[in-house]
Write an enzyme that holds these catalytic residues in place. Sequence first.
Site, PDB file in Angstrom:
ATOM      1  N   GLY A  52     -56.299  11.420 -16.117  1.00  0.00           N
ATOM      2  CA  GLY A  52     -56.866  12.626 -15.622  1.00  0.00           C
ATOM      3  C   GLY A  52     -58.160  12.297 -15.200  1.00  0.00           C
ATOM      4  N   CYS A  53     -58.635  11.235 -14.755  1.00  0.00           N
ATOM      5  CA  CYS A  53     -59.821  10.989 -14.095  1.00  0.00           C
ATOM      6  C   CYS A  53     -59.736  10.625 -12.873  1.00  0.00           C
ATOM      7  CB  CYS A  53     -60.957   9.831 -14.918  1.00  0.00           C
ATOM      8  SG  CYS A  53     -61.391  10.510 -16.402  1.00  0.00           S
ATOM      9  N   GLN A  54     -60.529  11.235 -12.015  1.00  0.00           N
ATOM     10  CA  GLN A  54     -60.667  10.566 -10.692  1.00  0.00           C
ATOM     11  C   GLN A  54     -61.023   9.289 -10.273  1.00  0.00           C
ATOM     12  OE1 GLN A  54     -63.013  13.248  -8.024  1.00  0.00           O
ATOM     13  NE2 GLN A  54     -62.047  12.666  -6.101  1.00  0.00           N
TER      14      GLN A  54
END
Length: 138
Positions: A52-54
């Site tokens: 879920g992290c860019q």
Amino acid sequence: MKKSVSEIQKEIIEEFSDLQDWEEKFQYLIELGDELPPYPEEKRSDAYIVPGCQSKVWVYPKLENGALTFFADSDTALTKGLIAILIRVFSDHSPEEIANASLGFIEEIGLSKFLSISRRNGLSSMVNMLQNFAKHPQ
């Protein structure tokens, strides 16, 4: 004597209150990220990547004497600073303290106001991963 999760959060709030503007605050976050110890290459795998992290963020826990210590790295300076601040709050505490911690300091220092939506989501994913490690220590 070891500081509690809430005492560490109060320290961080004080540190950020001394900074004048968001440019200084972002610079401070980057400095905190630069202070992280080197991350072991063998832990740089999908098993330790924060979903879920860019940006790419790797975190792994180490349970020793009833306390969790976290190690992390990221491929971007700001994200590395964000994980560094979370590690500072959570490391060297019991899994129960970490799993039950309220993180009011994030709002108080204004991170959620000044981060983009994708960075806020990433920060939330980092918190969730650290607390999930605490809920299921190995």
